[in-house]
Design an enzyme around this catalytic site. Structure first.
Site, PDB file in Angstrom:
ATOM      1  N   ARG A 109      -8.720  -5.839  -1.849  1.00  0.00           N
ATOM      2  CA  ARG A 109      -7.998  -4.562  -1.920  1.00  0.00           C
ATOM      3  C   ARG A 109      -8.878  -3.610  -2.716  1.00  0.00           C
ATOM      4  O   ARG A 109      -9.174  -3.887  -3.889  1.00  0.00           O
ATOM      5  CB  ARG A 109      -6.633  -4.731  -2.587  1.00  0.00           C
ATOM      6  CG  ARG A 109      -6.038  -3.395  -3.022  1.00  0.00           C
ATOM      7  CD  ARG A 109      -4.597  -3.476  -3.438  1.00  0.00           C
ATOM      8  NE  ARG A 109      -3.743  -3.719  -2.291  1.00  0.00           N
ATOM      9  CZ  ARG A 109      -2.419  -3.519  -2.301  1.00  0.00           C
ATOM     10  NH1 ARG A 109      -1.821  -3.095  -3.397  1.00  0.00           N
ATOM     11  NH2 ARG A 109      -1.714  -3.758  -1.228  1.00  0.00           N
ATOM     12  N   HIS A 136      -4.398  -0.505   6.234  1.00  0.00           N
ATOM     13  CA  HIS A 136      -3.608  -1.577   5.618  1.00  0.00           C
ATOM     14  C   HIS A 136      -3.113  -2.509   6.730  1.00  0.00           C
ATOM     15  O   HIS A 136      -1.920  -2.579   7.028  1.00  0.00           O
ATOM     16  CB  HIS A 136      -2.434  -0.953   4.851  1.00  0.00           C
ATOM     17  CG  HIS A 136      -1.790  -1.870   3.849  1.00  0.00           C
ATOM     18  ND1 HIS A 136      -2.246  -3.158   3.600  1.00  0.00           N
ATOM     19  CD2 HIS A 136      -0.723  -1.683   3.020  1.00  0.00           C
ATOM     20  CE1 HIS A 136      -1.485  -3.705   2.676  1.00  0.00           C
ATOM     21  NE2 HIS A 136      -0.569  -2.847   2.312  1.00  0.00           N
ATOM     22  N   GLN A 139      -0.260  -5.230   6.316  1.00  0.00           N
ATOM     23  CA  GLN A 139       1.067  -4.614   6.313  1.00  0.00           C
ATOM     24  C   GLN A 139       1.535  -4.366   7.749  1.00  0.00           C
ATOM     25  O   GLN A 139       2.676  -4.675   8.107  1.00  0.00           O
ATOM     26  CB  GLN A 139       1.022  -3.291   5.534  1.00  0.00           C
ATOM     27  CG  GLN A 139       2.362  -2.597   5.447  1.00  0.00           C
ATOM     28  CD  GLN A 139       3.366  -3.393   4.629  1.00  0.00           C
ATOM     29  OE1 GLN A 139       3.073  -3.774   3.506  1.00  0.00           O
ATOM     30  NE2 GLN A 139       4.545  -3.647   5.177  1.00  0.00           N
ATOM     31  N   ASP A 231       6.225   6.226   3.908  1.00  0.00           N
ATOM     32  CA  ASP A 231       5.446   5.636   2.815  1.00  0.00           C
ATOM     33  C   ASP A 231       5.401   6.666   1.690  1.00  0.00           C
ATOM     34  O   ASP A 231       5.790   7.830   1.866  1.00  0.00           O
ATOM     35  CB  ASP A 231       4.028   5.299   3.326  1.00  0.00           C
ATOM     36  CG  ASP A 231       3.159   4.598   2.284  1.00  0.00           C
ATOM     37  OD1 ASP A 231       3.709   4.073   1.287  1.00  0.00           O
ATOM     38  OD2 ASP A 231       1.922   4.567   2.465  1.00  0.00           O
ATOM     39  N   CYS A 271       6.697   0.249   3.657  1.00  0.00           N
ATOM     40  CA  CYS A 271       5.837  -0.849   3.201  1.00  0.00           C
ATOM     41  C   CYS A 271       6.143  -1.260   1.771  1.00  0.00           C
ATOM     42  O   CYS A 271       5.804  -2.370   1.365  1.00  0.00           O
ATOM     43  CB  CYS A 271       4.379  -0.444   3.329  1.00  0.00           C
ATOM     44  SG  CYS A 271       3.970   1.067   2.439  1.00  0.00           S
ATOM     45  N   ARG A 299       5.199 -10.323   5.140  1.00  0.00           N
ATOM     46  CA  ARG A 299       3.793 -10.345   4.709  1.00  0.00           C
ATOM     47  C   ARG A 299       3.345 -11.796   4.562  1.00  0.00           C
ATOM     48  O   ARG A 299       2.242 -12.165   4.968  1.00  0.00           O
ATOM     49  CB  ARG A 299       3.634  -9.603   3.372  1.00  0.00           C
ATOM     50  CG  ARG A 299       3.874  -8.104   3.424  1.00  0.00           C
ATOM     51  CD  ARG A 299       2.786  -7.386   4.181  1.00  0.00           C
ATOM     52  NE  ARG A 299       1.474  -7.621   3.605  1.00  0.00           N
ATOM     53  CZ  ARG A 299       0.944  -6.925   2.588  1.00  0.00           C
ATOM     54  NH1 ARG A 299       1.611  -5.917   2.068  1.00  0.00           N
ATOM     55  NH2 ARG A 299      -0.258  -7.208   2.128  1.00  0.00           N
TER      56      ARG A 299
END
Ligand code: CP
Ligand code: NVA
Length: 311
Positions: A109, A136, A139, A231, A271, A299
């Protein structure tokens, strides 16, 4: 099936763009299967370690990867990048070469997507994108699994994304393109998705027939949607822009009035982490349409499938 899963072995997972619709479907099928039986007898990582490198904070990504690696029989190594020599100037390339001598896969990340690409170029083990400023994909995989659980067949669904044209929006465009889900993005002026991502996703969408549309009108984007996604207004690394963004994004809050324009059985997706009263009203994220904690759970299952197929 065997041929396809062989085709995934050893690959990096930096973007859904790099995977065919059949490969994405295989990942989702395995994720659903592992979720069903909790992968009781599936320990493909036995005797192997997986490095989890974080340049940014995380709740879901860190915990779901740590648990995923453990459930698959492997050893997760949480590595805060600031505590590695990386934080003192050791190159990404050397870090990749060294990690590859110890571990069977690396999740990273970070900020610049190019850094994840560089790590992947120099690593001899699969590199998984656990979020960059651009994408991402883990996700998005979990989001597809959630949508499939809630709605069945993905192809032909319509997902509306209201908010910042950011990493999450970009990966949703690729996710829709690969699975035949129409994606409509509504963003404040000046916060559109990257045109290069849109171009690449539209190219991918030719194979599945997904329609990808981008505009600035949230009501139009949400009309008739099967899922409404949003988001945060300010992503990690953009904290200095918070005030300006608040003003620009205010008309883009997903509230009950906006949700009422979607289909009556539409689901709400996010998310997480969420800011109630900013990008989403509490009545929506805490209401009956919300599937956000299923997304968070998924996830784990999606990443178990990813690790089982790549490593
Ligand atoms: N959705 C997500 O990636 O959450 P974290 O930042 O907590 O990992
Ligand atoms: N767009 C958000 C997603 C967090 C999971 C960020 O990058 O901070």
């Amino acid at each position: 099936m065997t041929g396809l899963s062989d085709a995934l072995r050893g690959r990096d997972f930096l973007s859904l763009h790099d995977f065919t619709p059949a490969e994405v479907a295989l990942l989702l099928d395995l994720a659903a299967q592992l979720k069903g039986d909790q992968g009781a007898d599936c320990h493909p990582l036995r005797g192997k370690a997986v490095a989890l490198v974080f340049q940014k904070p995380s709740t879901r990504t860190r915990i779901s990867f740590e648990v995923a690696v453990g459930q698959l029989g492997g050893q997760p190594l949480y590595l805060n990048a600031a505590d590695l020599q990386l934080g003192r100037g050791e190159t990404v390339a050397d870090t990749a070469r060294v990690l590859s001598r110890y571990v069977a896969a690396v999740m990273i990340r970070t900020f610049a997507h190019a850094e994840a690409e560089e790590l992947a170029r120099h690593a001899t083990v699969p590199v998984i994108n656990g979020l960059t400023d651009r994408l991402h994909p883990c996700q998005a995989l979990a989001d597809l699994l959630t949508l499939r659980e809630r709605k069945g067949e993905l192809a032909g669904l319509r997902l509306s994304y209201v908010g910042d044209g950011n990493n999450v929006a970009h990966s949703l465009l690729f996710a829709g393109a690969k699975t035949g889900v129409d994606v409509r993005v509504a963003h404040p002026p000046g916060f559109a998705p990257d045109p290069e991502v849109l171009r690449a996703a539209r190219e991918d969408a030719r194979e599945t027939g997904a329609r990808l549309e981008v505009g600035t009108d949230p009501a139009a984007a949400v009309a008739g949607a099967d899922a409404v996604y949003t988001d945060v207004w300010t992503s990690m690394g953009q904290e200095s822009e918070r005030e300006g963004r608040r003003a620009a994004f205010r008309p883009y809050q997903v509230d009950a009035a906006l949700m009422s324009r979607a289909k009556p059985d539409a689901v709400f997706l996010h998310c997480l982490p969420a800011h109630r009263g900013e990008e989403v009203a509490a009545e929506v994220i805490d209401g009956p349409a919300s599937a956000v904690f299923d997304q968070a759970e998924n996830r784990l299952h999606a990443q178990k499938a990813l690790l089982a197929l790549l490593v």
